[in-house]
Design a protein around this motif. Structure first.
Motif, PDB file in Angstrom:
ATOM      1  N   MET A 178       0.957  -1.230  -0.012  1.00 52.45           N
ATOM      2  CA  MET A 178      -0.075  -0.050   0.042  1.00 52.45           C
ATOM      3  C   MET A 178       0.801   1.282   0.047  1.00 52.45           C
ATOM      4  SD  MET A 178      -2.676   1.810   2.695  1.00 52.45           S
ATOM      5  CE  MET A 178      -3.450   0.527   3.519  1.00 52.45           C
ATOM      6  N   ALA A 179       0.716   2.095  -0.795  1.00 51.16           N
ATOM      7  CA  ALA A 179       1.301   3.512  -0.929  1.00 51.16           C
ATOM      8  C   ALA A 179       1.044   4.423   0.068  1.00 51.16           C
ATOM      9  CB  ALA A 179       1.237   4.039  -2.428  1.00 51.16           C
ATOM     10  N   ALA A 180       1.984   5.240   0.677  1.00 54.22           N
ATOM     11  CA  ALA A 180       1.684   6.262   1.730  1.00 54.22           C
ATOM     12  C   ALA A 180       0.776   7.405   1.012  1.00 54.22           C
ATOM     13  CB  ALA A 180       2.899   6.836   2.197  1.00 54.22           C
ATOM     14  N   GLU A 181       0.052   8.065   1.710  1.00 51.21           N
ATOM     15  CA  GLU A 181      -0.709   8.973   1.231  1.00 51.21           C
ATOM     16  C   GLU A 181      -0.045  10.308   1.462  1.00 51.21           C
ATOM     17  OE1 GLU A 181      -4.565   9.187   0.639  1.00 51.21           O
ATOM     18  OE2 GLU A 181      -4.875   6.769   0.537  1.00 51.21           O
ATOM     19  N   THR A 182      -0.279  11.402   0.636  1.00 52.37           N
ATOM     20  CA  THR A 182       0.655  12.532   0.858  1.00 52.37           C
ATOM     21  C   THR A 182      -0.383  13.782   1.106  1.00 52.37           C
ATOM     22  OG1 THR A 182       2.403  11.893  -0.264  1.00 52.37           O
ATOM     23  CG2 THR A 182       2.392  14.271   0.187  1.00 52.37           C
ATOM     24  N   ILE A 183      -0.186  14.691   2.093  1.00 46.66           N
ATOM     25  CA  ILE A 183      -0.962  15.961   2.235  1.00 46.66           C
ATOM     26  C   ILE A 183      -0.182  17.084   2.172  1.00 46.66           C
ATOM     27  CG2 ILE A 183      -2.726  17.127   3.780  1.00 46.66           C
ATOM     28  CD1 ILE A 183      -3.121  14.439   5.116  1.00 46.66           C
ATOM     29  N   THR A 184      -0.532  18.070   1.307  1.00 47.44           N
ATOM     30  CA  THR A 184       0.394  19.143   1.200  1.00 47.44           C
ATOM     31  C   THR A 184      -0.487  20.380   1.351  1.00 47.44           C
ATOM     32  OG1 THR A 184       0.135  19.413  -1.386  1.00 47.44           O
ATOM     33  CG2 THR A 184       1.939  18.027  -0.459  1.00 47.44           C
ATOM     34  N   GLY A 185       0.076  21.668   1.837  1.00 49.73           N
ATOM     35  CA  GLY A 185      -0.744  22.699   1.761  1.00 49.73           C
ATOM     36  C   GLY A 185       0.206  23.640   2.510  1.00 49.73           C
ATOM     37  N   TYR A 186      -0.435  24.812   2.997  1.00 50.39           N
ATOM     38  CA  TYR A 186       0.070  25.671   3.645  1.00 50.39           C
ATOM     39  C   TYR A 186      -0.330  25.710   5.068  1.00 50.39           C
ATOM     40  CZ  TYR A 186       2.001  27.698  -0.772  1.00 50.39           C
ATOM     41  OH  TYR A 186       2.850  27.767  -1.726  1.00 50.39           O
ATOM     42  N   ALA A 187       0.665  25.743   5.920  1.00 51.52           N
ATOM     43  CA  ALA A 187       0.343  25.725   7.529  1.00 51.52           C
ATOM     44  C   ALA A 187      -0.179  27.224   7.833  1.00 51.52           C
ATOM     45  CB  ALA A 187       1.766  25.541   8.359  1.00 51.52           C
ATOM     46  N   LEU A 188       0.635  28.101   6.929  1.00 45.98           N
ATOM     47  CA  LEU A 188       0.004  29.640   7.213  1.00 45.98           C
ATOM     48  C   LEU A 188       0.436  30.497   6.050  1.00 45.98           C
ATOM     49  CD1 LEU A 188       2.635  31.377   7.898  1.00 45.98           C
ATOM     50  CD2 LEU A 188       2.515  30.213   9.969  1.00 45.98           C
ATOM     51  N   GLN A 189      -0.158  31.436   5.693  1.00 49.60           N
ATOM     52  CA  GLN A 189       0.235  32.504   4.783  1.00 49.60           C
ATOM     53  C   GLN A 189       0.847  33.851   5.312  1.00 49.60           C
ATOM     54  OE1 GLN A 189      -2.822  33.028   1.469  1.00 49.60           O
ATOM     55  NE2 GLN A 189      -3.105  30.699   1.607  1.00 49.60           N
ATOM     56  N   TRP A 190       1.676  34.262   4.820  1.00 57.34           N
ATOM     57  CA  TRP A 190       2.347  35.326   5.068  1.00 57.34           C
ATOM     58  C   TRP A 190       1.333  36.612   5.481  1.00 57.34           C
ATOM     59  CZ3 TRP A 190       5.738  32.864   7.137  1.00 57.34           C
ATOM     60  CH2 TRP A 190       6.822  32.078   6.608  1.00 57.34           C
ATOM     61  N   ASP A 191       1.491  37.139   6.591  1.00 54.25           N
ATOM     62  CA  ASP A 191       0.569  38.637   6.804  1.00 54.25           C
ATOM     63  C   ASP A 191      -0.930  38.576   6.606  1.00 54.25           C
ATOM     64  OD1 ASP A 191       2.957  40.147   7.331  1.00 54.25           O
ATOM     65  OD2 ASP A 191       3.391  40.123   5.041  1.00 54.25           O
ATOM     66  N   ARG A 192      -1.379  37.300   6.703  1.00 59.94           N
ATOM     67  CA  ARG A 192      -2.745  36.847   6.733  1.00 59.94           C
ATOM     68  C   ARG A 192      -3.271  36.521   8.129  1.00 59.94           C
ATOM     69  NH1 ARG A 192      -5.068  34.571   1.572  1.00 59.94           N
ATOM     70  NH2 ARG A 192      -6.415  36.046   1.374  1.00 59.94           N
ATOM     71  N   PRO A 193      -4.556  36.752   8.717  1.00 59.71           N
ATOM     72  CA  PRO A 193      -4.845  36.695  10.123  1.00 59.71           C
ATOM     73  C   PRO A 193      -5.134  35.273  10.345  1.00 59.71           C
ATOM     74  CG  PRO A 193      -6.817  37.731   8.874  1.00 59.71           C
ATOM     75  CD  PRO A 193      -5.340  37.622   7.979  1.00 59.71           C
ATOM     76  N   ALA A 194      -4.748  34.553  11.235  1.00 58.81           N
ATOM     77  CA  ALA A 194      -4.998  33.194  11.632  1.00 58.81           C
ATOM     78  C   ALA A 194      -5.757  33.462  13.176  1.00 58.81           C
ATOM     79  CB  ALA A 194      -3.767  32.468  12.028  1.00 58.81           C
ATOM     80  N   ILE A 195      -7.041  32.838  13.143  1.00 62.37           N
ATOM     81  CA  ILE A 195      -7.765  33.238  14.410  1.00 62.37           C
ATOM     82  C   ILE A 195      -7.623  31.659  15.347  1.00 62.37           C
ATOM     83  CG2 ILE A 195     -10.083  33.582  15.289  1.00 62.37           C
ATOM     84  CD1 ILE A 195      -9.022  35.692  13.642  1.00 62.37           C
ATOM     85  N   ILE A 196      -7.085  32.091  16.399  1.00 60.14           N
ATOM     86  CA  ILE A 196      -6.766  30.977  17.282  1.00 60.14           C
ATOM     87  C   ILE A 196      -7.738  30.708  18.333  1.00 60.14           C
ATOM     88  CG2 ILE A 196      -4.944  30.094  18.847  1.00 60.14           C
ATOM     89  CD1 ILE A 196      -4.001  30.668  15.863  1.00 60.14           C
ATOM     90  N   GLY A 197      -8.340  29.756  18.246  1.00 58.97           N
ATOM     91  CA  GLY A 197      -9.518  29.372  19.425  1.00 58.97           C
ATOM     92  C   GLY A 197     -10.504  30.426  19.552  1.00 58.97           C
ATOM     93  N   ASP A 198     -10.749  31.180  18.669  1.00 58.25           N
ATOM     94  CA  ASP A 198     -11.648  32.253  18.851  1.00 58.25           C
ATOM     95  C   ASP A 198     -11.468  33.495  19.830  1.00 58.25           C
ATOM     96  OD1 ASP A 198     -13.452  31.379  16.971  1.00 58.25           O
ATOM     97  OD2 ASP A 198     -14.742  30.313  18.138  1.00 58.25           O
ATOM     98  N   ALA A 199     -10.041  33.178  20.391  1.00 58.62           N
ATOM     99  CA  ALA A 199      -9.449  33.881  21.348  1.00 58.62           C
ATOM    100  C   ALA A 199      -8.546  35.208  20.716  1.00 58.62           C
ATOM    101  CB  ALA A 199      -8.787  32.999  22.379  1.00 58.62           C
ATOM    102  N   PHE A 200      -7.699  34.898  19.898  1.00 57.94           N
ATOM    103  CA  PHE A 200      -6.752  36.100  19.354  1.00 57.94           C
ATOM    104  C   PHE A 200      -6.551  35.798  17.939  1.00 57.94           C
ATOM    105  CE2 PHE A 200      -4.265  32.874  21.621  1.00 57.94           C
ATOM    106  CZ  PHE A 200      -3.241  32.669  20.761  1.00 57.94           C
ATOM    107  N   GLU A 201      -5.728  36.587  17.343  1.00 55.97           N
ATOM    108  CA  GLU A 201      -5.476  36.778  15.950  1.00 55.97           C
ATOM    109  C   GLU A 201      -3.953  36.753  15.824  1.00 55.97           C
ATOM    110  OE1 GLU A 201      -7.784  39.143  13.123  1.00 55.97           O
ATOM    111  OE2 GLU A 201      -5.544  39.984  12.620  1.00 55.97           O
ATOM    112  N   GLU A 202      -3.329  35.894  14.917  1.00 50.43           N
ATOM    113  CA  GLU A 202      -1.862  35.844  14.804  1.00 50.43           C
ATOM    114  C   GLU A 202      -1.724  36.179  13.326  1.00 50.43           C
ATOM    115  OE1 GLU A 202       0.232  33.075  17.873  1.00 50.43           O
ATOM    116  OE2 GLU A 202      -0.428  32.066  15.918  1.00 50.43           O
ATOM    117  N   ARG A 203      -0.676  37.112  13.027  1.00 51.79           N
ATOM    118  CA  ARG A 203       0.042  37.324  11.664  1.00 51.79           C
ATOM    119  C   ARG A 203       1.321  37.055  11.610  1.00 51.79           C
ATOM    120  NH1 ARG A 203      -3.837  40.749   8.193  1.00 51.79           N
ATOM    121  NH2 ARG A 203      -5.318  41.206   9.383  1.00 51.79           N
ATOM    122  N   PHE A 204       1.602  36.378  10.790  1.00 57.13           N
ATOM    123  CA  PHE A 204       3.220  35.988  10.686  1.00 57.13           C
ATOM    124  C   PHE A 204       3.912  36.775   9.393  1.00 57.13           C
ATOM    125  CE2 PHE A 204       1.552  32.625  13.003  1.00 57.13           C
ATOM    126  CZ  PHE A 204       2.265  32.528  14.024  1.00 57.13           C
ATOM    127  N   ALA A 205       5.276  37.433   9.528  1.00 53.78           N
ATOM    128  CA  ALA A 205       5.696  38.094   8.596  1.00 53.78           C
ATOM    129  C   ALA A 205       6.664  37.021   7.782  1.00 53.78           C
ATOM    130  CB  ALA A 205       6.685  39.385   9.068  1.00 53.78           C
TER     131      ALA A 205
END
Length: 76
Positions: free
Chosen positions: A1-28
């Motif tokens: 059986m072949a391994a499955e691969t998942i790809t994507g972005y953990a985050l995008q630069w300078d875009r808001p990431a809402i963490i648990g409806d508690a606060f917002e982070e942005r990464f440069a």
């Protein structure tokens, strides 16, 4: 059986990431460069739970790469 691969972005630069409806982070762009260089053996966890690892850079099942969009990942 072949391994499955998942790809994507953990985050995008300078875009808001809402963490648990508690606060917002942005990464440069470049925010992870030093960490990835100095501590490259990153572990991907399910829901931040260390007892539920999904992949690890050290064994090749996780790849992380910052690019022009954000922090790209590939999990096998």
């Amino acid at each position: 059986m072949a391994a499955e691969t998942i790809t994507g972005y953990a985050l995008q630069w300078d875009r808001p990431a809402i963490i648990g409806d508690a606060f917002e982070e942005r990464f440069a762009r470049g925010a992870f460069d030093r960490s990835l260089r100095d501590s490259p053996d990153v572990v991907a966890l399910w829901a931040h739970d260390p007892s539920r690892p999904l992949g690890r850079a050290g064994n090749g099942s996780l790849e992380l790469r910052p690019d022009r969009i954000g922090l790209w990942y590939s999990l096998t």
